[in-house]
Design an enzyme around this catalytic site. Structure first.
Site, PDB file in Angstrom:
ATOM      1  N   ASP A  38      -1.765  10.535   4.558  1.00  0.00           N
ATOM      2  CA  ASP A  38      -2.308   9.750   5.237  1.00  0.00           C
ATOM      3  C   ASP A  38      -3.988  11.409   5.459  1.00  0.00           C
ATOM      4  O   ASP A  38      -5.301  11.118   5.471  1.00  0.00           O
ATOM      5  CB  ASP A  38      -2.545   9.617   6.380  1.00  0.00           C
ATOM      6  CG  ASP A  38      -2.137   8.544   6.476  1.00  0.00           C
ATOM      7  OD1 ASP A  38      -1.838   7.473   5.517  1.00  0.00           O
ATOM      8  OD2 ASP A  38      -1.592   7.382   7.493  1.00  0.00           O
ATOM      9  N   GLU A  94       0.905  -0.958  -0.185  1.00  0.00           N
ATOM     10  CA  GLU A  94       0.222   0.106  -0.114  1.00  0.00           C
ATOM     11  C   GLU A  94       0.992   1.007   0.339  1.00  0.00           C
ATOM     12  O   GLU A  94       0.268   1.931  -0.357  1.00  0.00           O
ATOM     13  CB  GLU A  94      -1.084   0.083   1.180  1.00  0.00           C
ATOM     14  CG  GLU A  94      -2.236   0.927   1.327  1.00  0.00           C
ATOM     15  CD  GLU A  94      -2.511   1.308   2.849  1.00  0.00           C
ATOM     16  OE1 GLU A  94      -3.689   1.778   3.247  1.00  0.00           O
ATOM     17  OE2 GLU A  94      -2.094   0.425   4.021  1.00  0.00           O
ATOM     18  N   HIS A  95       2.015   1.355   0.436  1.00  0.00           N
ATOM     19  CA  HIS A  95       3.139   2.798   0.996  1.00  0.00           C
ATOM     20  C   HIS A  95       4.031   2.348   1.131  1.00  0.00           C
ATOM     21  O   HIS A  95       4.158   0.930   1.490  1.00  0.00           O
ATOM     22  CB  HIS A  95       2.903   3.179   2.265  1.00  0.00           C
ATOM     23  CG  HIS A  95       1.696   3.634   2.304  1.00  0.00           C
ATOM     24  ND1 HIS A  95       0.907   3.187   3.816  1.00  0.00           N
ATOM     25  CD2 HIS A  95       0.893   5.144   2.652  1.00  0.00           C
ATOM     26  CE1 HIS A  95      -0.471   3.340   3.770  1.00  0.00           C
ATOM     27  NE2 HIS A  95      -0.674   4.369   3.335  1.00  0.00           N
ATOM     28  N   HIS A 126     -25.384  -9.458 -38.298  1.00  0.00           N
ATOM     29  CA  HIS A 126     -24.473  -8.242 -39.125  1.00  0.00           C
ATOM     30  C   HIS A 126     -24.190  -7.987 -40.003  1.00  0.00           C
ATOM     31  O   HIS A 126     -23.997  -6.838 -40.522  1.00  0.00           O
ATOM     32  CB  HIS A 126     -23.526  -9.049 -37.943  1.00  0.00           C
ATOM     33  CG  HIS A 126     -23.557  -8.802 -36.344  1.00  0.00           C
ATOM     34  ND1 HIS A 126     -24.171  -9.659 -35.831  1.00  0.00           N
ATOM     35  CD2 HIS A 126     -22.932  -7.903 -35.411  1.00  0.00           C
ATOM     36  CE1 HIS A 126     -24.767  -9.561 -34.523  1.00  0.00           C
ATOM     37  NE2 HIS A 126     -23.466  -8.670 -34.288  1.00  0.00           N
ATOM     38  N   GLU A 183     -17.497 -14.897 -38.747  1.00  0.00           N
ATOM     39  CA  GLU A 183     -17.469 -15.303 -37.531  1.00  0.00           C
ATOM     40  C   GLU A 183     -18.820 -15.636 -37.202  1.00  0.00           C
ATOM     41  O   GLU A 183     -19.580 -16.236 -36.103  1.00  0.00           O
ATOM     42  CB  GLU A 183     -17.412 -13.836 -36.895  1.00  0.00           C
ATOM     43  CG  GLU A 183     -16.086 -13.264 -36.416  1.00  0.00           C
ATOM     44  CD  GLU A 183     -15.862 -12.413 -35.098  1.00  0.00           C
ATOM     45  OE1 GLU A 183     -17.346 -11.199 -35.339  1.00  0.00           O
ATOM     46  OE2 GLU A 183     -15.025 -11.573 -34.468  1.00  0.00           O
TER      47      GLU A 183
END
Length: 545
Positions: free
Chosen positions: A479, A445-446, A537, A532
């Site tokens: 913080d 995290e840090h 389509h 496809e």
């Protein structure tokens, strides 16, 4: 509202930090069939209904049948079990298990150091003076991290409890939430205590001291200024055949979790509320556990007025998450839930993520610091202890190639409580380049780079939630007042995740307008569609020719 677990076989218990969200129909709350047998049945309770509600949306529910911290890190909410099942013995054990002895043997070679690698800060060995510890070899860091993280942000126990709470809140609404509030926060709580509107927040905020108001004003302005730079802008592309755009739209309603330990966390109200408002979110509701005796912390109330929160829903944990996700009579459901919480809240976030957006599954706070010999041992010790005081499950590690510095820090740690010392780990690396690589492997995290030589490796750190560079850059600045967000990825999720930011409160819509000569595009698209097997389509494309 946060996350993590332990003890039994890890395969049954610990969930991955980023499991795919449970896919359920929006109107169901049951556990998928393949997992149902492992979870306790939810017990039905009585019914309840209350008056006035926040927002105009309808509470989600079903007409018949069943329904489905700290920093994140912060300490667990009062009278709730800690994030780590059984972790207290490991991290918060009796003082006689946590004494620290620093080795003063200066001349041992690398082989000797490796042989001593299993003894170190956070690794305990019974001796005549209690438990002894020494500086560890860097090779033991991955194992120590794995032990601290326990394979996930929450476990099966927290998930099962959250499942039952969510189902109860979906059936009974505010009455179910109130039952949880009475159990964990204030036995004398009433339904009318659950919601504080803007006017109530303004009244409570006026009671905050001048000092805390001035401090929160500074923090708010710096956070707002930094996040304003992140405001998204529409993107567009055009040529002779098409105009394509990507349009950002703010979310309508957001719920922010603000955990509570021994006190409230107004800083988290700012960190979640500011980016939401910068993004243009229309309605912001904050959920935070009710304080005993029902009073609203003036500092939290003042922070909520700064972010113009529409209301404070005074419930935390899984019940608060469920209320935000599905709504109650007094609270309309939201589009997304952000912010940290205890393990039960985080489990609840995961469970509701099929029906509402979430930011992340955040676990206990983490810091990995790399220091060169010119770092200040006393200041470095304070940085480590600052992370350790986030509570059970917090992990703070120091890596250096300078043995004298490591020993100095270990001696400084002796002035802290045994409980905090047990959350701090110290490692020796062959060089600082290897130490910097260890940060990227840990994806904490840090990250902190203390000392000029260590700071020179800043550009090589690319897998940490936030990186603090130089001796003056205490992690605690991030913080509160640095301006960056303190809601950060934990538990190695910094490999792919980022800090909470303005874009988390925006959805993007593609807009396409075709025009001009389309013959070549129709031919290309129809050919792909044919390959496809998409007959219609291709036909729909060719009809535009």
């Amino acid at each position: 509202m946060p996350v993590r677990c332990r003890r039994a076989a890890r395969g049954d218990r610990a969930l991955a930090r980023r499991l795919p969200p449970p896919r359920k129909p929006a109107s169901r709350d049951e556990v998928p069939e393949r997992r149902r047998a492992s979870l306790p049945r939810a017990r039905r309770r009585g019914r309840g209904g209350q008056g006035g509600r926040i927002g105009g949306g309808r509470a989600a529910g079903r007409t018949v049948g069943l329904d489905r911290r700290s920093r994140r890190h912060r300490r667990d909410a009062r009278r709730e079990r800690p994030r780590h099942r059984g972790a207290d013995l490991e991290f918060d054990g009796a003082a006689h298990r946590e004494l620290i002895r620093v080795s003063h043997e200066a001349g041992r070679d690398r082989a000797d150091r490796r042989a001593a690698g299993d003894v170190g800060i956070g690794t305990h060995r019974r001796g005549s003076a209690g438990v002894t510890t020494t500086v560890r070899d860097l090779a033991s860091l991955p194992r120590d991290l794995e032990r601290a993280r326990r394979g996930g942000a929450f476990g099966a126990k927290e998930r099962a409890v959250a499942e039952r709470v969510i189902a109860d809140v979906r059936r009974r609404g505010d009455a179910a939430v109130l039952a949880n509030v009475r159990r964990f926060d204030d036995p004398a709580a009433r339904t009318t205590d659950l919601v504080a509107d803007r006017a109530a927040l303004r009244r409570a905020g006026r009671s905050a001291s001048r000092e805390i108001r001035a401090a929160l004003d500074i923090a708010h302005e710096r956070i707002r200024s930094f996040h304003a730079l992140q405001r998204p802008r529409a993107l567009a592309s055009r040529d002779g055949s098409a105009r394509a755009r990507l349009i950002p739209t703010p979310l309508r309603r957001v719920g922010a979790l603000v955990p509570r330990g021994t006190t409230s966390y107004p800083s988290t109200a700012l960190m979640t509320g500011v980016p939401a408002r910068v993004a243009g979110v229309r309605e912001l509701v904050v959920a935070s556990p009710l304080a005993r005796a029902g009073e609203i912390d003036p500092a939290l109330a003042y922070a909520l007025t700064l972010v113009d929160a529409d209301a404070l829903y005074r419930a935390g944990g899984a019940a608060g998450v469920a209320a935000l996700a599905y709504g109650t009579r007094s609270l309309a459901r939201v589009d997304k839930i952000v912010g940290p919480g205890n393990a039960y809240a985080t489990a609840a976030k995961w469970l509701v993520s099929a029906d509402v957006g979430i930011d992340a599954l955040e676990g206990p706070s983490e810091l990995v610091a790399v220091a060169s010999r010119d770092a200040d041992a006393a200041a470095l010790t304070l940085d480590l202890l600052a992370q350790a005081e986030h509570g059970s499950g917090a992990f703070a590690a120091l890596i250096s190639d300078d043995t004298a510095l490591l020993r100095s820090v270990a001696r400084e740690l002796l002035g802290a409580s045994a409980r905090l010392r047990a959350r701090v780990f110290i490692y020796r690396a062959p060089n600082l380049r290897t130490a910097a690589r260890a940060i990227n492997e840990a994806a904490p995290e840090h990250a902190l780079l203390a000392g000029r030589t260590a700071a020179a490796h800043a550009d090589s750190i690319d897998r940490a939630g936030a990186v603090f560079i130089g001796a003056r850059s205490a992690v605690a600045f991030g913080d509160y007042v640095a301006g960056t967000n303190h809601c950060l990825p934990t538990g190695a999720t910094a490999r792919w995740a980022s800090a909470l930011r303005v874009e988390d409160f925006v959805r993007w819509t593609s807009r396409v307008e075709m025009r001009g000569p389309l013959t070549s595009l129709i031919g290309a698209a129809a050919a792909i569609a044919g390959h496809e097997g998409m007959r219609y389509h291709a036909a729909s494309l060719e009809a535009r020719g």
